[in-house]
Design a protein around this motif. Structure first.
Motif, short mmCIF file in Angstrom:
data_model
loop_
_atom_site.label_atom_id
_atom_site.label_comp_id
_atom_site.label_asym_id
_atom_site.label_seq_id
_atom_site.Cartn_x
_atom_site.Cartn_y
_atom_site.Cartn_z
N TYR A 133 0.73 -1.14 -0.03
CA TYR A 133 0.02 -0.03 -0.19
C TYR A 133 0.77 1.24 0.17
CZ TYR A 133 -3.91 -3.02 0.87
OH TYR A 133 -4.63 -4.16 1.09
N ILE A 134 1.83 1.25 0.61
CA ILE A 134 2.98 2.32 0.62
C ILE A 134 3.38 2.81 -0.90
CG2 ILE A 134 5.22 3.45 1.63
CD1 ILE A 134 4.48 1.70 4.22
N GLU A 135 3.87 1.48 -1.42
CA GLU A 135 4.34 1.58 -2.85
C GLU A 135 3.41 2.35 -3.95
OE1 GLU A 135 5.86 -1.96 -4.29
OE2 GLU A 135 7.11 -2.31 -2.36
N ILE A 136 1.78 1.96 -3.67
CA ILE A 136 0.85 2.41 -4.34
C ILE A 136 0.66 3.97 -3.90
CG2 ILE A 136 -1.52 2.37 -4.96
CD1 ILE A 136 -1.56 -0.87 -4.34
N ALA A 137 0.65 4.42 -2.72
CA ALA A 137 0.86 5.60 -2.36
C ALA A 137 1.65 6.45 -2.93
CB ALA A 137 0.46 5.59 -0.77
N LEU A 138 3.03 5.95 -2.87
CA LEU A 138 3.89 6.78 -3.40
C LEU A 138 3.94 6.92 -4.93
CD1 LEU A 138 6.61 8.14 -2.72
CD2 LEU A 138 7.95 5.80 -3.00
N MET A 139 3.26 5.75 -5.57
CA MET A 139 3.15 5.75 -6.94
C MET A 139 2.06 7.14 -7.25
SD MET A 139 2.12 2.99 -9.66
CE MET A 139 0.41 2.73 -8.82
N PHE A 140 0.82 7.06 -6.49
CA PHE A 140 0.00 8.19 -6.71
C PHE A 140 0.63 9.57 -6.62
CE2 PHE A 140 -3.25 4.71 -6.52
CZ PHE A 140 -3.78 5.10 -7.69
N LEU A 141 1.29 9.62 -5.40
CA LEU A 141 2.22 10.77 -4.98
C LEU A 141 2.71 11.40 -6.15
CD1 LEU A 141 2.08 13.14 -2.68
CD2 LEU A 141 4.13 11.56 -1.94
N PHE B 202 9.38 7.52 -13.86
CA PHE B 202 9.24 7.97 -12.53
C PHE B 202 7.92 8.24 -11.85
CE2 PHE B 202 8.97 11.79 -9.36
CZ PHE B 202 9.72 11.15 -8.39
N ALA B 203 7.31 9.06 -13.02
CA ALA B 203 5.90 9.54 -12.55
C ALA B 203 4.90 8.83 -13.25
CB ALA B 203 5.83 11.07 -12.93
N GLY B 204 4.98 8.03 -14.00
CA GLY B 204 3.67 7.22 -14.90
C GLY B 204 3.06 8.08 -15.44
N ALA B 205 1.51 7.95 -15.18
CA ALA B 205 0.66 8.87 -15.72
C ALA B 205 0.71 10.11 -15.50
CB ALA B 205 -0.63 8.38 -15.23
N GLY B 206 1.47 10.66 -14.23
CA GLY B 206 1.79 12.13 -14.17
C GLY B 206 2.52 12.67 -15.24
N ALA B 207 3.18 11.83 -16.03
CA ALA B 207 4.02 12.40 -17.17
C ALA B 207 3.36 12.10 -18.70
CB ALA B 207 5.40 11.87 -17.11
N THR B 208 2.76 11.20 -18.74
CA THR B 208 2.00 10.58 -19.81
C THR B 208 0.66 11.34 -20.26
OG1 THR B 208 1.01 8.57 -18.86
CG2 THR B 208 3.26 8.55 -20.07
N VAL B 209 -0.10 11.65 -19.19
CA VAL B 209 -1.52 12.13 -19.48
C VAL B 209 -1.64 13.61 -20.01
CG1 VAL B 209 -3.69 12.47 -18.33
CG2 VAL B 209 -2.41 10.46 -17.85
N PRO B 210 -0.67 14.61 -19.18
CA PRO B 210 -0.69 15.86 -19.99
C PRO B 210 -0.35 15.95 -21.51
CG PRO B 210 0.54 15.67 -17.78
CD PRO B 210 0.24 14.43 -18.30
#
Length: 125
Positions: free
Chosen positions: A3-11, A61-69
């Motif tokens: 859960y910590i890894e998932i939360a960090l991914m979202f962050l 590093f950021a996943g969707a945070g970098a691919t969605v914009p």
């Protein structure tokens, strides 16, 4: 631990996506550029950073945070063209189209469906 890894991914996704959106808002506030020009600018920034090899680490590093914009769309186009270029000139042209076709198709289909559902019309002043 999972859960910590998932939360960090979202962050990380939220932070990077938020920074990209903040940069766009600063451009909107400080310039007289139209929305279309800002979209093209950010797409070209994504293409340029991909060509320089700087956008891939951001995506990792950021996943969707970098691919969605919108700069992520530039990354997608450039990445498809570079992979296609390994097979020849024609594939370089087709690679970017193939890479972006699913997203563009989804945008067209969902836009059409929303216009039918919500009965879109021109706004009169």
């Amino acid at each position: 631990m999972e859960y910590i890894e998932i939360a960090l991914m979202f962050l990380k996704a939220f932070a990077v996506g938020g920074l990209i959106c903040t940069a766009a808002q600063v451009v909107i506030n400080l310039t007289d550029l139209t929305s279309g020009k800002i979209l093209v600018l950010f797409m070209l920034i994504g293409i340029g950073l991909t060509a320089l090899g700087l956008y891939q680490p951001l995506v990792e590093f950021a996943g969707a945070g970098a691919t969605v914009p919108i700069c992520g769309f530039g990354y997608l186009l450039a990445n498809g063209a570079m992979k296609g270029a390994e097979q020849g000139l024609f594939q370089a042209l087709m690679g970017s189209l193939a890479a972006a076709s699913a997203g563009v198709t989804a945008a067209i289909v969902f836009s059409f469906l929303m216009s039918v559902i919500f009965k879109s019309h021109t706004k009169h002043n």
